[in-house]
Design a protein around this motif. Structure first.
Motif, mmCIF file in Angstrom:
data_model
loop_
_atom_site.group_PDB
_atom_site.id
_atom_site.type_symbol
_atom_site.label_atom_id
_atom_site.label_comp_id
_atom_site.label_asym_id
_atom_site.label_seq_id
_atom_site.Cartn_x
_atom_site.Cartn_y
_atom_site.Cartn_z
ATOM 1 N N THR A 121 0.718 -1.053 0.054
ATOM 2 C CA THR A 121 -0.023 0.071 -0.022
ATOM 3 C C THR A 121 0.789 1.231 -0.162
ATOM 4 O O THR A 121 1.872 1.315 0.891
ATOM 5 C CB THR A 121 -0.824 0.169 1.279
ATOM 6 N N ARG A 166 0.627 4.965 0.602
ATOM 7 C CA ARG A 166 -0.248 6.105 0.533
ATOM 8 C C ARG A 166 0.465 7.336 0.585
ATOM 9 O O ARG A 166 -0.102 8.305 0.425
ATOM 10 C CB ARG A 166 -0.957 5.644 2.002
ATOM 11 N N TYR A 167 1.525 7.152 1.387
ATOM 12 C CA TYR A 167 2.205 8.513 1.512
ATOM 13 C C TYR A 167 3.491 8.552 0.510
ATOM 14 O O TYR A 167 3.803 7.679 0.183
ATOM 15 C CB TYR A 167 2.864 8.602 3.120
ATOM 16 N N ARG A 180 6.674 6.664 2.002
ATOM 17 C CA ARG A 180 6.875 5.254 2.483
ATOM 18 C C ARG A 180 5.790 4.314 2.018
ATOM 19 O O ARG A 180 4.857 4.844 1.698
ATOM 20 C CB ARG A 180 6.971 5.725 4.041
ATOM 21 N N LEU A 236 3.820 0.530 2.920
ATOM 22 C CA LEU A 236 3.431 -0.569 3.678
ATOM 23 C C LEU A 236 3.410 -1.675 2.930
ATOM 24 O O LEU A 236 2.873 -2.051 1.677
ATOM 25 C CB LEU A 236 1.886 -0.410 4.098
ATOM 26 N N LEU A 263 7.589 -0.274 5.165
ATOM 27 C CA LEU A 263 6.908 -0.715 6.863
ATOM 28 C C LEU A 263 6.581 -1.987 6.571
ATOM 29 O O LEU A 263 5.503 -2.356 5.743
ATOM 30 C CB LEU A 263 5.788 0.164 6.945
ATOM 31 N N ARG A 304 11.129 -0.512 8.588
ATOM 32 C CA ARG A 304 10.421 -0.455 9.839
ATOM 33 C C ARG A 304 9.557 -1.597 9.944
ATOM 34 O O ARG A 304 8.779 -2.086 9.168
ATOM 35 C CB ARG A 304 9.546 0.536 9.916
ATOM 36 N N TYR A 335 5.069 5.480 20.653
ATOM 37 C CA TYR A 335 5.209 6.607 19.355
ATOM 38 C C TYR A 335 3.847 6.960 19.083
ATOM 39 O O TYR A 335 3.474 8.334 19.043
ATOM 40 C CB TYR A 335 5.552 5.465 18.282
ATOM 41 N N TYR A 336 2.878 6.018 18.941
ATOM 42 C CA TYR A 336 1.307 6.594 18.608
ATOM 43 C C TYR A 336 0.474 5.982 19.677
ATOM 44 O O TYR A 336 0.721 4.978 20.316
ATOM 45 C CB TYR A 336 0.878 6.008 17.253
ATOM 46 N N ASP A 390 -6.579 7.443 12.084
ATOM 47 C CA ASP A 390 -6.375 7.294 10.719
ATOM 48 C C ASP A 390 -7.852 7.408 9.938
ATOM 49 O O ASP A 390 -8.689 6.765 10.292
ATOM 50 C CB ASP A 390 -5.936 5.626 10.380
ATOM 51 N N LYS A 392 -3.239 9.500 8.406
ATOM 52 C CA LYS A 392 -3.296 9.588 9.823
ATOM 53 C C LYS A 392 -3.032 11.061 10.239
ATOM 54 O O LYS A 392 -2.429 11.884 9.512
ATOM 55 C CB LYS A 392 -2.193 8.586 10.532
#
Ligand SMILES: *Cc1c(COP(=O)(O)O)cnc(C)c1O
Ligand code: SF4
Length: 374
Positions: free
Chosen positions: A116, A118-119, A122, A124, A173, A204, A294-295, A337, A344
């Protein structure tokens, strides 16, 4: 941190003959995982058994013996049990009617199977759909409906190719399922291929093994892989202080020795951790063993998970409570998200009370007002 006594599992009848070298072996934990809810009857009284069995048919069940051993079997609201025992609300339309199977369009917006993007910088990378524990609140719960399998070599190669050809991607990721349930050889194959791409700065790994099977990081071979590749970061997923034990501490130390930073993502879950004192303790206990929060995520609108949602402002209240009381190192970013794969967004308590032509009025963590001339 919970200190588990030497051979503590032997006090539980069904594990009384399990030797230390087996219990502390990650492969033993996965091989001996519980795969059917009815096995839980050795530990707890299954109230509403029929409902639980019906739910399990749709969203399957699974836990490592270790993760289950952290539960208090006398407590019907135990935060560990709530994360693993199926609940009829998961398949009850009254609770799930606004939920979606793939709210972030990860599968639809996928340039190649398993990726994926998305950004811009980076991507996924979903390496497998297998997990050693199936969390009831999983944001990717649709994987529960698929066959348990890693991706094929052809799929991996197509994923590497896409990343190689898109030079704006700086970070991968690796997620799943749980990528660290894969054999070491496959993990190294993935990391090596990604690592060799020059424009990739960060790899990551998102894994829950530190929580549900810390013995994964007692494995020298995996630690050597972590040591060999410099781009690695590990993101884990603790939701409750009861999940942090002396084994976690040893495992984190082993990981840090390889030069791999360890960060944590927590999901705010109704009836499990939607309480400022629990979150404060969790963040403090994470810091003590050198995991950086982190989140803190607002619970995703995924089918089968919606009943875990809290009021969105619950998280803001918790963050306001933490600020000033807890080291800045221990304060995660609270985020939601957005549906449709729009990314996010942080939700931050507002510390600016008013903006005037010549000054801004702030409030501090104690609600004292302070003017700043501009
Ligand atoms: C969460 C997520 C990321 C990473 O976002 P960060 O804010 O960098 O942690 C990247 N891609 C996808 C598709 C994601 O869902
Ligand atoms: S380990 Fe992660 S991917 Fe697997 S079920 Fe739990 S939350 Fe989902």
């Amino acid at each position: 941190m919970r200190i588990l006594e030497e051979n503590y599992w032997q006090n539980i009848n069904i594990w009384k003959d399990v030797k230390k070298e087996d219990w502390e072996n990650w492969k033993w934990q996965i091989k001996n995982r519980l795969k059917e809810v009815k096995e839980l009857e050795n530990f707890i009284n299954l109230k509403n058994k029929e409902d639980i069995l019906r739910t399990e048919e749709i969203f399957h069940f699974g836990t490592t013996p270790y993760y289950l051993s952290l539960a208090n079997f006398e407590d019907k609201d135990d935060p560990i049990l709530k994360q693993i025992v199926p609940d009829i609300k998961e398949i009850d339309e009254n609770y799930q009617k606004y939920a979606l199977l793939d709210p972030f369009l990860e599968d639809i917006k996928s340039p190649v199977n398993g990726l994926t993007h998305r950004y811009p910088d980076r991507v996924l990378f979903r390496a497998t759909n297998f997990c050693s524990v199936y969390c009831r609140h999983c944001m990717r719960k649709r994987i529960f409906l698929e066959d348990e399998r890693a991706r094929t070599k052809e799929e991996y190669e197509a994923m590497f190719k896409y990343i190689r050809e898109n030079k704006n991607i700086k970070e991968v990721l690796i997620s799943g399922g749980d990528p660290l349930t894969l054999p070491n050889q496959k993990i190294e194959y993935i990391i090596k291929n990604l690592s060799e791409i020059e424009h990739i700065d960060i790899i990551r790994i998102g894994s829950r093994e530190l929580v549900v099977n810390p013995f994964r990081f007692f494995d020298e071979e995996l630690l050597e892989i972590f040591d060999r590749y410099d781009k690695l970061w590990l993101i884990t997923h603790f939701n409750h202080p009861n999940e942090i034990t002396n084994y976690t501490k040893i495992a984190v130390k082993n990981i840090l020795k390889t030069g791999t930073p360890v960060l944590n993502q927590t999901v705010l879950l109704k009836g499990i951790n939607d309480d400022k004192y629990i979150i404060e303790k969790l963040m403090r206990d994470l810091l003590k063993i050198k995991i950086k929060p982190y989140y803190l995520f607002y619970c995703d609108p995924t089918k089968g998970v919606y009943h875990f949602r809290t009021d969105i402002f619950k998280g803001v209240e918790i963050l306001e409570y933490l600020r000033g009381r807890l080291s800045g190192l221990g304060i995660p970013t609270y985020a939601i998200d957005l549906k449709g794969g729009l990314g996010k967004v942080p939700i931050i308590p507002n510390y600016i009370v008013s903006i005037e032509s010549d000054k801004i009025i702030f409030r501090n963590y104690e609600n004292k007002l302070v003017e700043l001339e501009i």
